[in-house]
Design an enzyme around this catalytic site. Structure first.
Site, short mmCIF file in Angstrom:
data_model
loop_
_atom_site.label_atom_id
_atom_site.label_comp_id
_atom_site.label_asym_id
_atom_site.label_seq_id
_atom_site.Cartn_x
_atom_site.Cartn_y
_atom_site.Cartn_z
N GLU A 267 -20.96 44.31 -10.81
CA GLU A 267 -21.20 43.80 -12.15
C GLU A 267 -20.13 42.76 -12.52
O GLU A 267 -18.95 42.93 -12.20
CB GLU A 267 -21.16 44.96 -13.15
CG GLU A 267 -21.36 44.55 -14.60
CD GLU A 267 -21.15 45.69 -15.58
OE1 GLU A 267 -21.72 45.63 -16.68
OE2 GLU A 267 -20.41 46.64 -15.24
N LYS A 343 -29.18 44.83 -18.53
CA LYS A 343 -28.48 46.09 -18.83
C LYS A 343 -29.01 46.60 -20.16
O LYS A 343 -29.11 45.85 -21.14
CB LYS A 343 -26.98 45.83 -18.91
CG LYS A 343 -26.12 47.09 -19.03
CD LYS A 343 -24.64 46.73 -18.91
CE LYS A 343 -23.76 47.96 -18.92
NZ LYS A 343 -22.33 47.61 -18.73
N CYS A 377 -24.04 49.69 -14.26
CA CYS A 377 -22.85 50.41 -14.73
C CYS A 377 -23.18 51.53 -15.72
O CYS A 377 -23.69 52.58 -15.34
CB CYS A 377 -21.88 49.40 -15.33
SG CYS A 377 -20.20 50.04 -15.58
#
Length: 530
Positions: A267, A343, A377
């Protein structure tokens, strides 16, 4: 849309794939064909039909006469291996009717259902559907078709005959069973009795296990091995975009040298590009990264995926859309095309320093090796998203992350391991290491690339397929076997995918792209900046 036609007593029958618009008619037809099963609530629901199309659209077929649906079949692929005639239940073999256990690497087409409108039975429509299923079996080079056929007349003779005796008399032509007699005429062979197969009063829950062997089957040994490379990427000060491109290409080339199928970057590894421009505030820097470097980044990664012939999971990069900034992972295929997974869950620091907004899409990408998806993440710390992806057939989940310290990295690691065990999938992770003193909010990093597995006999000890040393610039390369996933899901020490209590817990999904798939986009032609 592909279709085929057959002649019947009712005229020309068109066989085509099911479409979502067909669902109301299919539910009505299913209830009309099996009124007693309808009373037991053993008929299709919209959610089940929708999932059938998700996992195996080619196996869901309807018969149409003059624009009217008059029959349908539902099928899935299973791995019968050395024990094709084992005892099973309808709920078990179809995962409660949802087909989550559909195995693309299997060897057997399982007939979950076939039904014809009562007003049109006896006209050859069922025969056309059976032939279409045989054609599908041959086209996919599957070894056989298996099905459980309920013994439709057994209840009336149960006082006189055992199920085995009943089936033998049907085979000898001494008794006519509406279901089994038809199946025998269609070339199927009765291999045994399935007890407690389905809640059905007319068969007293008994079914015959029937088989049709594909005469054109060719023995093959398809590889279920997948090689994954995870880049433990060190961010350091660079002097130009070319420096960044050289560093990225080194890792892609190395992954290709090791014959990797997928290479995963971390990321926000592209934030390294801010180290060679004038110092900016965190919000100015992330906007600059999006406006000035998105296009060249896409061209770079698209070119590398084509040059080296592998899938690149492009970490993540800030992308501006309609005035909002999103943290997106760009996934590139070997032809240079790409899709973007945003995300969903944004950390407090991302909101505070960069003004990042959360996306509302989850994307599943079918590849020749496996179905893959990405959670960036923090996303992997929310189990419902991973469960949804697993229900769509994902085999490998890629998790690029960017963590500042060990506490943060362990949150990602432990949740990634939990998601692998809960959903019986592989989870590959890769994080940024190093530091960028001149770039706000990118001061220090902690990373340890790893690939996690379910925890069972088929897999590596501790559920860890491979793990790198922490905070060392390296490439973690390992092989996984998707065949192990399917064996574990069907007959592991525990079977969490099959044992879920969907009668108690239900996940409502409000994603922007409910079909979970988006067309790959061709990369634009862009000149790389020097």
């Amino acid at each position: 849309m592909e279709f085929s036609t057959y002649q019947s007593k009712a005229g020309e029958v068109l066989i085509r794939q099911v479409e979502p618009e067909d669902f109301p008619r299919l539910i009505e037809l299913n209830s009309r064909a099996f009124p007693l099963l309808s009373e037991e609530n053993v008929v299709w629901s919209v959610r089940q039909l929708h999932n059938h199309l998700k996992v195996f659209p080619a196996g869901q077929l309807v018969a149409v006469i003059d624009g009217r649906i008059v029959g349908a079949v539902a099928s899935l692929i299973i791995k019968a291996d050395r024990d094709p005639y084992r005892q099973h239940t309808y709920a078990g073999i179809t995962d409660g009717g949802y087909f989550h256990n559909h195995d693309p690497s299997g060897d057997t087409l399982y007939g979950a259902d076939v039904y014809v409108d009562p007003d049109d039975q006896g006209k050859g429509i069922g025969a056309a559907l059976y032939e279409a299923r045989r054609v599908l079996c041959k086209r996919l080079n599957l070894r056989r078709i298996l099905a459980g056929g309920r013994l439709a007349g057994y209840a009336a003779m149960a006082a006189e005959l055992t199920p085995e005796e009943y089936v033998q008399k049907v085979k000898d032509g001494k008794i006519r069973d509406n279901v089994l007699s038809f199946q025998l005429r269609e070339g199927f062979v009765a291999r045994g009795i399935l007890r407690n197969y389905i809640t059905d009063p007319v068969s007293l829950n008994h079914a015959s296990l029937i088989e049709w062997l594909n005469p054109d089957y060719v023995e093959t040994e398809p590889s279920s091995k997948v090689r994954i490379a995870c880049v433990q990427y060190q961010v350091r000060k660079i002097d130009s975009f070319e420096d960044f491109a050289n560093q990225v290409e080194y890792w892609v080339e190395t992954a290709a040298d090791y014959r990797s199928d997928f290479v995963l970057f971390p990321e926000f590894f592209t934030v390294q590009l801010l180290s060679f421009i004038e110092p900016l505030s965190s919000i100015q820097g992330i906007r600059r990264l999006s406006t000035d470097f998105t296009a060249p980044f896409i061209e770079l990664m698209s070119g590398l995926s084509q040059k080296y012939g592998l899938y690149i999971i492009g970490g993540s990069h800030p992308v501006e859309e309609d005035g909002k900034l999103y943290n997106k992972c760009l996934i590139f295929d070997p032809e240079g095309r790409y899709i973007a997974q945003p995300k969903l869950h944004i950390t407090p620091s991302e909101k505070r320093y960069w003004g990042i907004s959360g996306g509302s899409e989850l994307i599943v990408l079918p590849t020749p090796k496996a179905k893959i998806a990405v959670q960036i993440c923090y996303d992997v710390e929310f189990p419902e998203a991973t469960r949804y992806l697993a229900d769509q057939g994902v085999d490998i989940l890629f998790v690029p992350y960017c963590c500042d310290d060990r506490h943060a990295q362990l949150r990602v690691r432990y949740c990634a391991q939990a998601r692998a065990i809960e959903n019986q999938i592989f989870v590959a992770t890769a994080g940024v290491i190093g530091n960028l003193p001149s770039v706000p909010a990118m001061d220090i990093h902690y990373g340890q690339a790893a690939v996690f597995t379910p925890s069972d006999f088929e897999f590596a000890r501790d559920g860890i397929q491979a793990i790198a040393d922490s905070n060392v610039e390296t490439l973690l390369v390992t092989d996984i076997d998707t065949g192990d996933l399917y064996r574990s899901r069907a007959s592991g020490s525990v079977t969490p995918r099959l044992d879920r209590r969907t009668d108690l817990f239900d996940c409502k999904v409000k994603l922007k792209n409910l079909d979970t798939s988006i067309e790959l986009t061709d990369a634009p032609e862009i000149k790389l900046p020097k």
